[in-house]
Every structure is written in structure tokens, then in C-alpha cells.
Design a protein around this motif. Sequence first.
Motif, PDB file in Angstrom:
ATOM      1  N   GLY B  78     -20.302  45.721  24.031  1.00  0.00           N
ATOM      2  CA  GLY B  78     -19.079  44.986  24.354  1.00  0.00           C
ATOM      3  C   GLY B  78     -17.809  45.785  24.102  1.00  0.00           C
ATOM      4  N   VAL B  79     -17.951  46.973  23.520  1.00  0.00           N
ATOM      5  CA  VAL B  79     -16.749  47.715  23.111  1.00  0.00           C
ATOM      6  C   VAL B  79     -15.920  48.247  24.291  1.00  0.00           C
ATOM      7  N   PRO B  80     -16.516  48.988  25.249  1.00  0.00           N
ATOM      8  CA  PRO B  80     -15.657  49.525  26.324  1.00  0.00           C
ATOM      9  C   PRO B  80     -14.937  48.407  27.080  1.00  0.00           C
ATOM     10  N   GLY B  81     -15.664  47.318  27.363  1.00  0.00           N
ATOM     11  CA  GLY B  81     -15.043  46.194  28.060  1.00  0.00           C
ATOM     12  C   GLY B  81     -13.953  45.552  27.216  1.00  0.00           C
ATOM     13  N   GLY B  82     -14.220  45.418  25.909  1.00  0.00           N
ATOM     14  CA  GLY B  82     -13.227  44.822  25.012  1.00  0.00           C
ATOM     15  C   GLY B  82     -11.951  45.651  24.967  1.00  0.00           C
ATOM     16  N   VAL B  83     -12.109  46.966  24.912  1.00  0.00           N
ATOM     17  CA  VAL B  83     -10.937  47.856  24.900  1.00  0.00           C
ATOM     18  C   VAL B  83     -10.180  47.733  26.228  1.00  0.00           C
ATOM     19  N   ALA B  84     -10.917  47.817  27.341  1.00  0.00           N
ATOM     20  CA  ALA B  84     -10.268  47.790  28.654  1.00  0.00           C
ATOM     21  C   ALA B  84      -9.518  46.472  28.849  1.00  0.00           C
ATOM     22  N   ILE B  85     -10.148  45.360  28.454  1.00  0.00           N
ATOM     23  CA  ILE B  85      -9.498  44.063  28.657  1.00  0.00           C
ATOM     24  C   ILE B  85      -8.292  43.902  27.741  1.00  0.00           C
ATOM     25  N   GLU B  86      -8.389  44.396  26.535  1.00  0.00           N
ATOM     26  CA  GLU B  86      -7.236  44.316  25.632  1.00  0.00           C
ATOM     27  C   GLU B  86      -6.060  45.127  26.206  1.00  0.00           C
ATOM     28  N   LEU B  87      -6.372  46.255  26.857  1.00  0.00           N
ATOM     29  CA  LEU B  87      -5.314  47.066  27.485  1.00  0.00           C
ATOM     30  C   LEU B  87      -4.686  46.319  28.657  1.00  0.00           C
ATOM     31  N   VAL B  88      -5.525  45.712  29.495  1.00  0.00           N
ATOM     32  CA  VAL B  88      -4.997  44.964  30.644  1.00  0.00           C
ATOM     33  C   VAL B  88      -4.165  43.768  30.161  1.00  0.00           C
ATOM     34  N   HIS B  89      -4.679  43.079  29.139  1.00  0.00           N
ATOM     35  CA  HIS B  89      -3.959  41.931  28.577  1.00  0.00           C
ATOM     36  C   HIS B  89      -2.573  42.367  28.084  1.00  0.00           C
ATOM     37  N   ASN B  90      -2.515  43.472  27.377  1.00  0.00           N
ATOM     38  CA  ASN B  90      -1.224  43.921  26.839  1.00  0.00           C
ATOM     39  C   ASN B  90      -0.298  44.464  27.933  1.00  0.00           C
ATOM     40  N   PHE B  91      -0.875  45.101  28.954  1.00  0.00           N
ATOM     41  CA  PHE B  91      -0.086  45.459  30.147  1.00  0.00           C
ATOM     42  C   PHE B  91       0.607  44.216  30.691  1.00  0.00           C
ATOM     43  N   SER B  92      -0.150  43.126  30.802  1.00  0.00           N
ATOM     44  CA  SER B  92       0.429  41.918  31.398  1.00  0.00           C
ATOM     45  C   SER B  92       1.502  41.313  30.492  1.00  0.00           C
ATOM     46  N   LEU B  93       1.294  41.355  29.186  1.00  0.00           N
ATOM     47  CA  LEU B  93       2.310  40.816  28.272  1.00  0.00           C
ATOM     48  C   LEU B  93       3.616  41.604  28.398  1.00  0.00           C
ATOM     49  N   ILE B  94       3.501  42.935  28.431  1.00  0.00           N
ATOM     50  CA  ILE B  94       4.701  43.791  28.489  1.00  0.00           C
ATOM     51  C   ILE B  94       5.475  43.519  29.781  1.00  0.00           C
ATOM     52  N   HIS B  95       4.756  43.455  30.912  1.00  0.00           N
ATOM     53  CA  HIS B  95       5.442  43.208  32.186  1.00  0.00           C
ATOM     54  C   HIS B  95       5.935  41.761  32.282  1.00  0.00           C
ATOM     55  N   ASP B  96       5.145  40.801  31.771  1.00  0.00           N
ATOM     56  CA  ASP B  96       5.582  39.396  31.812  1.00  0.00           C
ATOM     57  C   ASP B  96       6.889  39.219  31.031  1.00  0.00           C
ATOM     58  N   ASP B  97       7.019  39.922  29.912  1.00  0.00           N
ATOM     59  CA  ASP B  97       8.254  39.808  29.129  1.00  0.00           C
ATOM     60  C   ASP B  97       9.455  40.323  29.925  1.00  0.00           C
ATOM     61  N   VAL B  98       9.243  41.377  30.723  1.00  0.00           N
ATOM     62  CA  VAL B  98      10.322  41.872  31.599  1.00  0.00           C
ATOM     63  C   VAL B  98      10.644  40.799  32.632  1.00  0.00           C
ATOM     64  N   PHE B 115      13.800  49.008  24.138  1.00  0.00           N
ATOM     65  CA  PHE B 115      13.799  50.352  24.728  1.00  0.00           C
ATOM     66  C   PHE B 115      14.283  50.383  26.180  1.00  0.00           C
ATOM     67  N   GLY B 116      14.582  49.231  26.749  1.00  0.00           N
ATOM     68  CA  GLY B 116      15.043  49.197  28.138  1.00  0.00           C
ATOM     69  C   GLY B 116      13.941  48.802  29.104  1.00  0.00           C
ATOM     70  N   ILE B 117      14.347  48.294  30.255  1.00  0.00           N
ATOM     71  CA  ILE B 117      13.399  47.812  31.265  1.00  0.00           C
ATOM     72  C   ILE B 117      12.506  48.939  31.778  1.00  0.00           C
ATOM     73  N   GLY B 118      13.101  50.099  32.044  1.00  0.00           N
ATOM     74  CA  GLY B 118      12.327  51.211  32.591  1.00  0.00           C
ATOM     75  C   GLY B 118      11.150  51.574  31.698  1.00  0.00           C
ATOM     76  N   ARG B 119      11.393  51.639  30.397  1.00  0.00           N
ATOM     77  CA  ARG B 119      10.315  52.024  29.484  1.00  0.00           C
ATOM     78  C   ARG B 119       9.261  50.921  29.365  1.00  0.00           C
ATOM     79  N   ALA B 120       9.666  49.690  29.487  1.00  0.00           N
ATOM     80  CA  ALA B 120       8.676  48.602  29.466  1.00  0.00           C
ATOM     81  C   ALA B 120       7.800  48.657  30.718  1.00  0.00           C
ATOM     82  N   VAL B 121       8.420  48.947  31.852  1.00  0.00           N
ATOM     83  CA  VAL B 121       7.649  49.035  33.096  1.00  0.00           C
ATOM     84  C   VAL B 121       6.616  50.155  32.995  1.00  0.00           C
ATOM     85  N   ILE B 122       7.055  51.330  32.563  1.00  0.00           N
ATOM     86  CA  ILE B 122       6.148  52.486  32.543  1.00  0.00           C
ATOM     87  C   ILE B 122       5.079  52.333  31.453  1.00  0.00           C
ATOM     88  N   ALA B 123       5.431  51.681  30.338  1.00  0.00           N
ATOM     89  CA  ALA B 123       4.433  51.470  29.276  1.00  0.00           C
ATOM     90  C   ALA B 123       3.324  50.547  29.771  1.00  0.00           C
TER      91      ALA B 123
END
Lengths: 350, 350
Positions: B78-98, B115-123
Motif C-alpha cells: 500500500g505504500v507507493p499508492g499511499g504516497v502517490a495519493i497523498e501527493l495528489v491530495h496535497n496538490f489539490s489542497l494547494i491549488h484549491d486554496d489559490v 509565497f505568492g500565487i505563482g509559487r503555489a501554482v508551481i508547487a
Amino acid sequence: MTRTDSMPAVLERARDLVGPSLRRAIERLSPELRPLATYHLGWSDADGRPCGGDGGKGVRPALSVLSAEAVGAAPVFGVPGGVAIELVHNFSLIHDDVIDEDAERRHRPTIWSLFGIGRAVIAGDALVALAQQVLLDPGVLALGEARLADPPTAVAAARSIADATAAMIAGQALDMAFEAVPVVDVEGCLAMEAGKTGALLSCAASIGALLAGAPFGAIEALSSFGMELGLAFQAVDDVLGIWGDPASTGKPAFSDLHQHKKTLPIAAALAGGGPRAEELAALVATPELSSAEVARAAELVEACGGREVAESEARRRLGAALGALERAELRPGPCEELCEVAAFVVERQH
Amino acid sequence: MTRTDSMPAVLERARDLVGPSLRRAIERLSPELRPLATYHLGWSDADGRPCGGDGGKGVRPALSVLSAEAVGAAPVFGVPGGVAIELVHNFSLIHDDVIDEDAERRHRPTIWSLFGIGRAVIAGDALVALAQQVLLDPGVLALGEARLADPPTAVAAARSIADATAAMIAGQALDMAFEAVPVVDVEGCLAMEAGKTGALLSCAASIGALLAGAPFGAIEALSSFGMELGLAFQAVDDVLGIWGDPASTGKPAFSDLHQHKKTLPIAAALAGGGPRAEELAALVATPELSSAEVARAAELVEACGGREVAESEARRRLGAALGALERAELRPGPCEELCEVAAFVVERQH
């Protein structure tokens, strides 16, 4: 863009081949996302009405198709990769416009300036997710049984795109970091450009061969061709970013200097030292530049040899790209067309 | 967050198991991107200094690990999937906040506000690309030969994540579209929530089983469990988005009403009709609401039965999630822990 006599025939041929599959992929987007994508691609206007644009020169799909043909495969092997790369490329354009606050692209308002930052963010996100679906789910393009990649090949292709996307994003982040520092060395600048532009062109120029199951040597040669071409492309872009004609580029005059970008001509000019480089350094460090100051900065970059460095870098990288093609046994006809695309990229004025 | 007695033990166990691999994946980010990611995850402060945060409850990695165990596989599947999903989840949180212009998350300034909108988008972009690399390139996590998925399994896992990511993005786009319309029906609202929240939880709850090569029936049952749980999760979120205690949620009081979100309680309240629903509709259509108006709107949503609909939806979906687990032969121990996670999600106060 208007077709000119110097445009290689393969660009149109690849567009005819890849275009329908790209449209089919875009069709998969939800009704909220699709109009944003078609607007950005130039297929529809701000109200969603179809219009005649075709979104960019199509260099990447052409490379993808030629890379399949160069290893003796049917051009259709280049289609899924061409679609996926065009989606990733357009994702990066949409997000870069948000990041750089560019209000215009290809002489039209950018997505964020027309529909807001949120919609530009989500539209870019949708394209990058779709790119992976194109390579992992044969149902998206429905090219038929014959065009299904076997699982090891699908993994290699999806990984190639994921790696190129990650490298491109890292290059963009480095470019942003450069805006905040006074000086960047030429080496750092080239590393940034290898990521920002080279990685995706390298992937484009090899993914057709990869999907066709070509041997490692051929994929490696095509990948090197694409990386060198990317660096040539970016050196030309850097020259156009300062001295390009706004009527052709669709960007303001001296655009990169206004934005405090640290592109190759600027990095090279600053590296030379001397009183003119010092005057330039002072201007580059000034937060808001007047039009007269920006024009003076451009003059100084040229006087310090920055323009010549970028122009010779473009020629040198073009030579290296063509040299890479000789490292593997590739079909002569497609190879010639790869050279035509490379020359077109380096000679373009926008 | 503070650990409470009601928190299932599996959350901490999964964090211990998935955490090191998540850190290893984040290490691959370039020096410009890494501090943005570690700040968002709560691992470092705004100056890049390590701090003790652990970024969220870790529900998704726990589901991923349990889904491997539920089909009799070792938790490491379950580890690779757990890592990948946690990354996707956090991608969505960062962009949703923008997108939502949310200045705070988990009681800290969001990336864009610091840090500014640009850095949130790229992160965010960097995390979504990294998620695909985690599944396609075994070198990223380096879990050893034994944990390499065979190519067909790697394709299925990467596709599962790509499809869930695409569905989540479409759900977010629909959520944004809802903000601009006066009324949304309950069905449309649930479809949006299935995409926005259900798709990724469905993927989380099945990807460990998928990576372990489980039979289709088990993957399908776990996937349904995750989707139902996602809808329960979102119904709870919708209640907290209006009536949650700002001290616990880290969001302003009546947050969703301020932002003109059309969540389930609001859609259900408006659907009932009558004078109170009309008064609510008028408030919902008002561009800028005062604090008194927002409090009145919340009162009306409750009086029109919107809160009860969402609360009973959460209970109903929880029941459906538990029911889905009975459709396949799964190991009883991990199944019990899946039920504990589900109950925790529905009973949480933030």
C-alpha cells in the motif's frame, strides 16, 4: 499563425494526423473545463463559439510523429505521445501565464486574464491529468487494437512524460527564483533552460520511437536531438524575449527585461564584467524600470555581447542536435524532416 | 492536529509506514520546490526550518495500506499508492486554496498567501507530476526489488490515479461553476462531491489491493467503500463548512456561505421551497453578505432541513461504505480497521 513558405510540410502533416486525436482527448473534459481548453487552444472564442485558430506551430506533435517514422514505424505510433505532449505543453503555457502575469498570448487574452486565476489553474491541471490518461488508457484516443502499447511500453512512455513534466516544472521554478536574484551565471541559466524547454522537446523527439518499441540507441539519439534542439529553441526565445518585434511575438518590447527574467543574453552580458556590465547590473536590480531604462538595458546587453552569445548558442545547439541524429541508424527521409523542423525552430521570428 | 482517543491506531501505523517514503519522494523535488512542499505539509516553517507538523490526518495513506492488508498482502504494497495519493491530495489542497482565495489552512497561512500565487501554482504542479513518478519509476521510493509492480499492474495503478485526479479536477471545476449560479439541485451537488472528494478516496481505498494483484471483485468492493466514504466525508465537511467551530476547523465561521459554495445542506434547503427557502435564496444570491446575513442564512439552512439532510446523508453513506466491504472476501482484521477509519471520518469535528 499564418503559414509561411519556410514552414516545413511536416508541421501540417503532423497536425492532420495528431489533431483529430487531440480533439478527441479534449472532448473527454467535463463541460466546465472543455471551453477553457478550447479557448486556450484557439479553437473557440471567449463565448465558446468555434473559431478557426489552431493553437501554436505544432512543433512537438511533428517531432513525435517523425520520431516514430525515423525508426521505421508507421506515423500513427507518434500520435498518443504527440497528443500527451501537446497537452503537457499547453498546461505549462496556461500556468506560466498565471505565474508571469502575462495578459496576452498569441495576440489573445490569456485564460487567467479573461476567466480569472482560479479557472486558469484548474484548466491547466485538467490538461496535465488528461495527458497521463492518454498514454495509460487506450480508450481515450480509440486508435484501435493495433495502436495499444504493451504494458512495459506504456509504463516507459508514461514515465518519460512524467519525468519530462517534472523537469519542466523544476526549470520553471528555477526561472522564477532567478527573477529575485541580481546575477545568474551562464551555467545556471543553461541548466534552467534544459529543464524548462529541453526536457519536453527531448521527450517529444523520442516518444514516437519509444512507443514503436525502437532499440535504446535510437531512442537515446532522438532524445539528445530533442534536448539540443530545446536549448537552441530557448536561446532563440531569449533573443526574441528582448529584441523580438512585438507585432510578431505578441509580447511587449523588451518583455524579459521588464519581468526581470535572467535569460541567457542577460546572464552572459553580466558575466563579462566591466563598466557597461555594472551599469546593466544596476538596471537589472532596479525593481520597476521605465521604458527608457529598459531600452538602455537592452542596448547594454547587446554591447556586452549577450545577444551574440545567445545567437551563437542557438547555432551551436542546432549543430549538436543534427550531430545527435548521426549517432543512430535512422531512416533518411524522416531525419531530413527532423532537420527541417530544427532549422525552422532556430530561424523563426516569433 | 492533536491526537484524540477516538483516532484509530491505524492512522499512526500508516503514517509510520508511508511517511518515510513520502519524505523520500519529496526529497526528489528541486531546491526551489522542496521548501514549498515541506511548508505546506507542515514539516518546515516559512523560513525552511524543520518543525514538528505532520500535515493532516493521513486518512488516505491509511486506506491505501489497509486495502493491501484487506486482500491478505503485506502492508508495504500500500505504500507507493499511499504516497502517490497523498501527493495528489496535497496538490489539490494547494491549488484549491489559490482558487478559493483561502488564506489559512490547518491554522497556518496557505502557500499562496505566504509565497505568492505563482509559487503555489508551481508547487501544486510539482506534486502531481511527482505522484506519477512514484508509481512509474521504482527508483523514486527505492522499496527494493520485491516491491516493484509488474508492468500491467503499474499501468493499472498509474491509470487509477490519473483517472481519480481527472475526476477530482472536474469536480472542483463544477464546484467553482456552482458558485456562480443561484440554485443547484441535490443530484448535481452529489455528482460534484463524488468527483471532488469521492474519486480520490475510492482510489486510496483500492490501490493497495490493486498493487497487490488482488482479484477484480475485491478491488471493486474496496473502491465502492472508498467512494461511499468520500461522500460521507464530504457531507460531514459540508456541515462543518457552515456550522464547524472556527477554533477546530481553522476556517472562518459560516465559511461556505461566505464563499457562495453550493454544498449539500444549502442545495437541500433551497430545494424544499416555501417562504424560508425563498428568503435563503435571496441571501445566497447577494454578492457580499454581512456577518448578520450569513448567520441568518445558516439559521435558514437549518430551519429548511438542510443540516438534517447532510447529516443523514453522512450516516447513509457510511452504512453503504460498510455494506460494500461485505461484497468481497476480505480479511476481517483490516476490514475492522477500515470501519474504524470510516467511523472516525464521519464523527470528526474538523
